[in-house]
Design an enzyme around this catalytic site. Structure first.
Site, PDB file in Angstrom:
ATOM      1  N   GLU A   1       0.902  -1.105   0.080  1.00  0.00           N
ATOM      2  CA  GLU A   1      -0.065   0.062  -0.011  1.00  0.00           C
ATOM      3  C   GLU A   1       0.728   1.189  -0.035  1.00  0.00           C
ATOM      4  OE1 GLU A   1      -3.395  -2.447   2.366  1.00  0.00           O
ATOM      5  OE2 GLU A   1      -2.641  -0.533   3.297  1.00  0.00           O
TER       6      GLU A   1
ATOM      7  N   CYS B   1       3.382   8.126   1.567  1.00  0.00           N
ATOM      8  CA  CYS B   1       4.023   7.173   2.144  1.00  0.00           C
ATOM      9  C   CYS B   1       3.940   5.889   1.671  1.00  0.00           C
ATOM     10  CB  CYS B   1       2.976   6.910   3.336  1.00  0.00           C
ATOM     11  SG  CYS B   1       3.594   5.573   4.667  1.00  0.00           S
TER      12      CYS B   1
ATOM     13  N   CYS C   1       1.956  -3.609  15.197  1.00  0.00           N
ATOM     14  CA  CYS C   1       1.791  -3.253  13.929  1.00  0.00           C
ATOM     15  C   CYS C   1       1.392  -4.342  13.056  1.00  0.00           C
ATOM     16  CB  CYS C   1       3.341  -3.278  13.334  1.00  0.00           C
ATOM     17  SG  CYS C   1       3.320  -2.848  11.565  1.00  0.00           S
TER      18      CYS C   1
ATOM     19  N   CYS D   1       6.924  -6.179  14.877  1.00  0.00           N
ATOM     20  CA  CYS D   1       6.396  -5.575  16.276  1.00  0.00           C
ATOM     21  C   CYS D   1       4.972  -5.725  16.603  1.00  0.00           C
ATOM     22  CB  CYS D   1       6.285  -3.958  15.624  1.00  0.00           C
ATOM     23  SG  CYS D   1       8.063  -3.518  15.461  1.00  0.00           S
TER      24      CYS D   1
ATOM     25  N   CYS E   1      -0.970   4.819  10.226  1.00  0.00           N
ATOM     26  CA  CYS E   1       0.330   4.170  10.558  1.00  0.00           C
ATOM     27  C   CYS E   1       0.052   2.697  11.121  1.00  0.00           C
ATOM     28  CB  CYS E   1       1.025   4.796  11.453  1.00  0.00           C
ATOM     29  SG  CYS E   1       1.542   6.574  11.233  1.00  0.00           S
TER      30      CYS E   1
ATOM     31  N   CYS F   1       6.398  -7.717   7.051  1.00  0.00           N
ATOM     32  CA  CYS F   1       7.692  -7.351   7.539  1.00  0.00           C
ATOM     33  C   CYS F   1       8.257  -8.459   8.313  1.00  0.00           C
ATOM     34  CB  CYS F   1       7.275  -6.053   8.298  1.00  0.00           C
ATOM     35  SG  CYS F   1       8.742  -5.337   9.038  1.00  0.00           S
TER      36      CYS F   1
END
Ligand code: SAH
Ligand code: SF4
Length: 385
Positions: free
Chosen positions: A91, A104, A118, A115, A343, A111
């Site tokens: 995205e 962004c 996230c 985390c 975010c 990933c």
């Protein structure tokens, strides 16, 4: 597969032209056609010799990512989902503001850092994006917006590598893409207006400082190793002391005289006044409070996290303790949360059909309407910052 010209920075494209038996300077013309004019067909490139166009046609293409969906938030934020194959999507999010237009950008499908807070991290790691796939997000967004805003000027003035993925775990492709962003024959963005955000891949921070010193944001999220180990697993490899040392070293190369430290505000996890005081101690240990700026990010919840956003009261008390100690502190305004563009909400998970259907119902999925054409205004470069 034929070469993708989006994979090359100007130097790489010059090498490619040479291999075709052409003069290196042809690469500059070609690069400008691709990145400044948004051309993807060689026949559009009218000042290139026909023979060169024929050679290019038979050996290469400008292969951008395909857009799977576009979502527009009530606040003008636009999110694009790009297909990257294998059922994965990444995205990119455009955030229009009065004095700037920020894109962004994602660096990986998924990933590996994982985390806890996230949504991309929860999804796991699929693969690194190629340089072409990274720059493709900017290529598409810039030329799409220019066309639909009927703007001759640049629309995107800032890029933040804060989409899906850990950019410093895809270092080579990241740097190639950054070079295209910064090149005057490409997007001509200043180093101050391109920010790499990292969860703290210490050795690569040093390399970035040497290879391509853009603005740096570091995701800190905790004032001590015990808590950070838990929130950002990479901390077990590169603990806080090493991370802060790497930040200070980066300042020798950075285009700004501070590093941004991001701190995601999680209710009852890292948001107490005691945490704030511990953070002050940590960041001002050598008597200097000016080397960093704190950016507090209210947590954007997603169901699987089991975490909640800190209250307004907790965030403002936390911010006050930092500011009273002389640390420049801002609280990030959440943008586009009605379209899951905020975010950490970038899960890009089209494999989960029920979630997508739920989202679709909740969102306005717009292809292109006059309303959109009027939405964000083109921005012009500010002299500073
Ligand atoms: N991997 C890089 C860049 C992408 S994440 C990094 O971690 O820095 C961009 C920022 O969003 C990081 O500061 C990250 O910690 C933050 N973030 C991730 N998930 C979030 C969430 N659910 N709510 C608020 N911020 C989040
Ligand atoms: Fe990866 Fe950044 Fe998400 Fe952590 S916050 S899992 S490093 S994308």
């Amino acid at each position: 597969m034929t070469a993708n010209l989006l994979d090359y920075d100007l130097e790489g494209l010059a090498g490619y032209c040479e291999r075709l038996g052409e003069k290196r300077y042809r690469a500059t013309q070609l690069f400008r056609w691709i990145h400044q004019k948004g051309a993807s067909h060689f026949d559009e490139m009218s000042d290139l010799a026909k023979s060169l166009r024929e050679k290019l046609k038979s050996s290469s293409e400008v292969r951008a990512l395909t857009v799977k969906a576009q979502h527009i938030s009530a606040d003008g934020t636009i999110k694009w989902l790009f297909e990257v194959g294998g059922g994965d999507v990444v995205e990119a999010v455009f955030i229009p503001e009065a004095d700037r237009g920020t894109l962004c950008v994602s660096s990986q499908a998924g990933c590996a850092v994982g985390c806890r807070f996230c949504s991309t991290g929860h999804q796991g790691f699929s693969r690194n994006l190629s340089a072409g796939e990274i720059i493709s997000q900017l290529w598409f967004a810039e030329h799409f917006l220019r066309k639909h805003l009927q703007s001759a000027d640049r629309v995107i003035s800032n890029v933040v590598m804060m989409g899906m993925g850990e950019p410093l775990q895809n270092y080579t492709h990241l740097v190639q893409a950054l070079r295209v962003m910064l090149d005057d024959h490409g997007y001509g963005l200043s180093r101050r207006r391109v920010t790499v955000s990292t969860s703290g891949v210490v050795p690569m921070m040093e390399r970035l400082g040497l290879d391509c010193p853009v603005a740096l944001a570091v995701s800190l999220h905790a004032p001590n190793d015990a808590l950070r180990d838990n929130l950002v697993p990479l901390n077990r490899k590169y603990p806080i002391a090493e991370l802060l040392q790497a930040c200070k070293k980066y300042l020798q190369f950075a285009p700004r005289d501070f590093i941004t430290l991001e701190y995601c505000m999680l209710d009852a996890v890292n948001d107490s006044p005691a945490h704030a005081r511990e953070l002050v101690q940590l960041l001002t240990a050598d008597g200097d409070a000016t080397w960093c700026k704190l950016n507090l990010i209210p947590f954007n919840p997603f169901p699987a996290s089991g975490l909640a956003r800190s209250s307004h009261k907790a965030i403002s008390e936390f911010a006050k303790i930092l500011m009273d100690a002389g640390l420049v502190t801002t609280v990030r305004k959440t943008r586009g949360d009605d379209i899951d563009a905020a975010c950490g909400q970038l899960a890009g998970d089209v494999k989960d059909r029920t979630e997508v259907t739920k989202r679709m119902a909740k969102q306005r999925v717009i292809v292109l309407t006059p309303e959109f054409v009027q939405a964000p205004k083109p921005v012009t470069e500010r002299a500073n910052g």
